[in-house]
Design a protein around this motif. Structure first.
Motif, PDB file in Angstrom:
ATOM      1  N   UNK A 110      -3.768   2.912  -5.038  1.00 16.48           N
ATOM      2  CA  UNK A 110      -2.931   3.964  -5.309  1.00 16.48           C
ATOM      3  C   UNK A 110      -1.614   4.003  -4.355  1.00 16.48           C
ATOM      4  N   UNK A 111      -1.930   3.624  -3.200  1.00 16.71           N
ATOM      5  CA  UNK A 111      -0.573   3.421  -2.486  1.00 16.71           C
ATOM      6  C   UNK A 111       0.360   2.545  -2.716  1.00 16.71           C
ATOM      7  N   UNK A 112      -0.303   1.458  -3.409  1.00 19.82           N
ATOM      8  CA  UNK A 112       0.646   0.342  -3.709  1.00 19.82           C
ATOM      9  C   UNK A 112       1.475   0.888  -4.947  1.00 19.82           C
ATOM     10  N   UNK A 113       0.661   1.637  -5.985  1.00 18.41           N
ATOM     11  CA  UNK A 113       1.308   2.286  -6.929  1.00 18.41           C
ATOM     12  C   UNK A 113       2.522   3.242  -6.666  1.00 18.41           C
ATOM     13  N   UNK A 114       2.165   4.018  -5.467  1.00 18.84           N
ATOM     14  CA  UNK A 114       2.914   5.149  -4.972  1.00 18.84           C
ATOM     15  C   UNK A 114       4.313   4.510  -4.457  1.00 18.84           C
ATOM     16  N   UNK A 115       4.268   3.405  -3.900  1.00 15.54           N
ATOM     17  CA  UNK A 115       5.307   2.453  -3.071  1.00 15.54           C
ATOM     18  C   UNK A 115       5.944   1.823  -4.130  1.00 15.54           C
ATOM     19  N   UNK A 116       5.682   1.593  -5.077  1.00 15.72           N
ATOM     20  CA  UNK A 116       6.194   0.872  -6.107  1.00 15.72           C
ATOM     21  C   UNK A 116       7.186   1.496  -6.898  1.00 15.72           C
ATOM     22  N   UNK A 117       8.501   1.573  -6.775  1.00 15.60           N
ATOM     23  CA  UNK A 117       9.520   2.251  -7.439  1.00 15.60           C
ATOM     24  C   UNK A 117       9.576   2.100  -8.877  1.00 15.60           C
ATOM     25  N   UNK A 118       9.154   0.911  -9.363  1.00 12.52           N
ATOM     26  CA  UNK A 118       9.072   0.932 -10.881  1.00 12.52           C
ATOM     27  C   UNK A 118       8.074   1.223 -11.436  1.00 12.52           C
ATOM     28  N   UNK A 119       6.947   1.905 -10.925  1.00 10.89           N
ATOM     29  CA  UNK A 119       5.601   1.992 -11.382  1.00 10.89           C
ATOM     30  C   UNK A 119       5.758   3.625 -11.738  1.00 10.89           C
ATOM     31  N   UNK A 120       5.547   3.898 -12.829  1.00 10.49           N
ATOM     32  CA  UNK A 120       5.639   5.814 -13.213  1.00 10.49           C
ATOM     33  C   UNK A 120       4.318   6.503 -12.873  1.00 10.49           C
ATOM     34  N   UNK A 121       4.741   7.650 -12.259  1.00 14.41           N
ATOM     35  CA  UNK A 121       3.624   8.458 -11.573  1.00 14.41           C
ATOM     36  C   UNK A 121       2.766   9.126 -12.637  1.00 14.41           C
ATOM     37  N   UNK A 122       3.166   8.956 -14.114  1.00 14.01           N
ATOM     38  CA  UNK A 122       2.257   9.263 -14.991  1.00 14.01           C
ATOM     39  C   UNK A 122       1.238   8.099 -15.610  1.00 14.01           C
ATOM     40  N   UNK A 123       1.052   7.183 -14.893  1.00 15.55           N
ATOM     41  CA  UNK A 123       0.210   6.056 -15.348  1.00 15.55           C
ATOM     42  C   UNK A 123      -1.199   6.595 -15.281  1.00 15.55           C
ATOM     43  N   UNK A 124      -1.939   6.439 -16.343  1.00 15.72           N
ATOM     44  CA  UNK A 124      -3.342   6.809 -16.572  1.00 15.72           C
ATOM     45  C   UNK A 124      -4.229   5.944 -15.596  1.00 15.72           C
ATOM     46  N   UNK A 125      -5.223   6.594 -15.222  1.00 15.71           N
ATOM     47  CA  UNK A 125      -6.299   5.924 -14.092  1.00 15.71           C
ATOM     48  C   UNK A 125      -7.609   5.984 -14.798  1.00 15.71           C
ATOM     49  N   UNK A 126      -8.401   5.064 -14.562  1.00 14.82           N
ATOM     50  CA  UNK A 126      -9.717   5.021 -15.352  1.00 14.82           C
ATOM     51  C   UNK A 126     -10.713   4.099 -14.344  1.00 14.82           C
ATOM     52  N   UNK A 127     -12.033   4.251 -14.611  1.00 15.32           N
ATOM     53  CA  UNK A 127     -13.134   3.480 -13.943  1.00 15.32           C
ATOM     54  C   UNK A 127     -13.837   2.844 -15.109  1.00 15.32           C
ATOM     55  N   UNK A 128     -14.257   1.361 -15.089  1.00 12.64           N
ATOM     56  CA  UNK A 128     -15.007   0.673 -15.803  1.00 12.64           C
ATOM     57  C   UNK A 128     -16.481   0.681 -15.371  1.00 12.64           C
ATOM     58  N   UNK A 129     -17.353   0.617 -16.319  1.00 12.50           N
ATOM     59  CA  UNK A 129     -18.811   0.426 -15.689  1.00 12.50           C
ATOM     60  C   UNK A 129     -18.858  -0.907 -15.486  1.00 12.50           C
ATOM     61  N   UNK A 130     -18.156  -2.115 -15.867  1.00 11.59           N
ATOM     62  CA  UNK A 130     -18.268  -3.267 -15.211  1.00 11.59           C
ATOM     63  C   UNK A 130     -17.030  -3.617 -14.704  1.00 11.59           C
ATOM     64  N   UNK A 131     -16.938  -4.959 -14.485  1.00  8.90           N
ATOM     65  CA  UNK A 131     -15.862  -5.510 -13.923  1.00  8.90           C
ATOM     66  C   UNK A 131     -14.676  -5.299 -14.847  1.00  8.90           C
ATOM     67  N   UNK A 132     -13.486  -4.797 -14.469  1.00  7.48           N
ATOM     68  CA  UNK A 132     -12.438  -4.886 -15.734  1.00  7.48           C
ATOM     69  C   UNK A 132     -11.910  -6.075 -16.373  1.00  7.48           C
ATOM     70  N   UNK A 133     -11.929  -7.076 -15.575  1.00 13.15           N
ATOM     71  CA  UNK A 133     -11.890  -8.307 -16.362  1.00 13.15           C
ATOM     72  C   UNK A 133     -12.706  -8.429 -17.560  1.00 13.15           C
ATOM     73  N   UNK A 134     -14.055  -8.163 -17.395  1.00 12.27           N
ATOM     74  CA  UNK A 134     -15.045  -8.247 -18.394  1.00 12.27           C
ATOM     75  C   UNK A 134     -14.821  -7.286 -19.605  1.00 12.27           C
ATOM     76  N   UNK A 135     -14.104  -6.164 -19.025  1.00  7.28           N
ATOM     77  CA  UNK A 135     -13.746  -5.035 -20.076  1.00  7.28           C
ATOM     78  C   UNK A 135     -12.468  -5.413 -21.070  1.00  7.28           C
TER      79      UNK A 135
END
Length: 378
Positions: A110-135
């Protein structure tokens, strides 16, 4: 303003404009979704990105690419080196965390996102039950549109219907830094051969520690926010309504009556005994009956009051059960700690101090349910 100062300002503006890099959109890979995993040996981070590519020579509009590195930026650069596109995060809409990453803690990402001026602070966050690559790779094969857009739409729809509380970067960050309250995030999985939201993940600080059902997530949202009419399904004991069910004598014996309602409401919480850590939460809701598993004739206020009583009882039980689950997880998304903290001198309290107290709190949940329309339902 003197002419000399005006000249200086104009010169600065011209120089700043000249420093702004420009890129042809055909050479950009616009990152829509970013997934973060740890590699099998836990030595590196693997990122999987869903990117939009506007090259008219490309076969598809979207593409999944992956890379590895010691940091998210390093993994992203690795992925970029394998692509003919320059990766840009200015339109990032969804960031996913594999469960293993979430259990270790998501704050560094999240620190990476906060420090990136181009990343919007409204970006959705979520967890996957498996690896995100598989999802993301599996989901891409199962959906007709971009898997990133599909998952974003799933979360957006649940939020629009007020079934879940907001779960974007801004909300997570604010809750994390609020002593006495813990964050939450949706949990995604493949269900019935389609990506879906299956539960709500509970966090202790920035670490995933467990999950609650989507119905419990609705109760959490109602606690945190005043909500307009939103759909809710409940099971009530059937016996109290038997006399208002035409032909019930010939019906097969059942224990439960299933209903769907439209419910709106709000809550008010106060700490009534600071030393005893005892709270009172008043939940005031109004509801409309939309459907039931059996015909019920609500012909007068007596039957309406019966529904009000049973729904209130069901919701009180639901809140009590939910609090017990959360205490066992040592996660406080309700924010009872914030009510306690404001009573302290200068409002000071650490998260560790609240962790010791939280298992011992008790809460009286009082639900006042009012039926706003009634008649025969089926």
């Amino acid at each position: 303003m003197p002419a000399k100062k005006v000249l200086h300002l104009l010169t600065i503006l011209i120089l700043l404009t000249a420093c702004s890099p420009s890129r042809e959109i055909e050479r950009l890979g616009i990152i829509h979704t970013l997934g973060i995993d740890v590699t099998d040996d836990s030595q590196q981070i693997e990122t999987t990105m869903v990117i939009f590519q506007f090259d008219d020579q490309a076969e598809t509009l979207t593409k999944n690419i992956s890379g590895q590195g010691k940091t998210v930026r390093g993994a992203r650069n690795d992925a970029s080196s394998q692509s003919a596109y320059h990766l840009a995060a200015g339109q990032l809409q969804l960031q996913l965390f594999g469960k293993e990453v979430a259990e270790q803690g998501v704050l560094p990402y999240l620190n990476m996102l906060v420090r990136d001026a181009n990343a919007p602070d409204t970006v959705f966050l979520a967890v996957t039950n498996q690896k995100t690559k598989e999802m993301l790779d599996t989901g891409r094969e199962l959906t007709e549109i971009s898997i990133g857009q599909f998952l974003h739409g799933v979360i957006e729809q649940e939020k629009k219907e007020h079934k879940i509380p907001r779960s974007d970067l801004q909300i997570f960050s604010r809750t994390y830094f609020e002593p006495g309250q813990d964050p939450w995030l949706p949990v995604l999985d493949i269900e019935e051969e389609l990506p879906a939201m299956v539960s709500m993940g509970m966090f202790q600080d920035d670490r995933y520690v467990g999950e609650i059902s989507l119905k419990d997530a609705f109760y959490l949202n109602l606690f945190l926010n005043r909500i307009p009419p939103a759909p809710l399904e409940l099971s009530l004991p059937r016996e109290p309504f038997r006399d208002y069910m035409p032909g019930h004598e010939d019906m097969e014996s059942k224990d439960d009556l299933y209903i769907k309602i439209q419910l709106k409401g709000s809550t008010n919480t106060k700490l009534v005994d600071e030393d005893g850590l005892h709270y009172q939460t008043d939940v005031k809701v109004k509801f409309r009956l939309d459907e039931s598993s059996e015909v019920v004739v609500v012909k007068d206020e007596k039957v309406a009051e019966l529904f009000e009583k049973e729904i209130a009882k069901k919701m009180e039980e639901g809140y009590g059960s939910l609090l017990k689950k959360l205490q066992d997880m040592q996660s406080d998304p309700f924010g009872f700690g914030t009510y306690y903290r404001v009573q302290k001198k200068k409002g000071e309290m650490t998260s560790d101090e609240w962790r010791e107290l939280y298992p011992d709190i008790s809460v009286d949940f009082n639900v006042d349910a009012e039926m706003i329309h009634y008649g025969t339902i089926q």
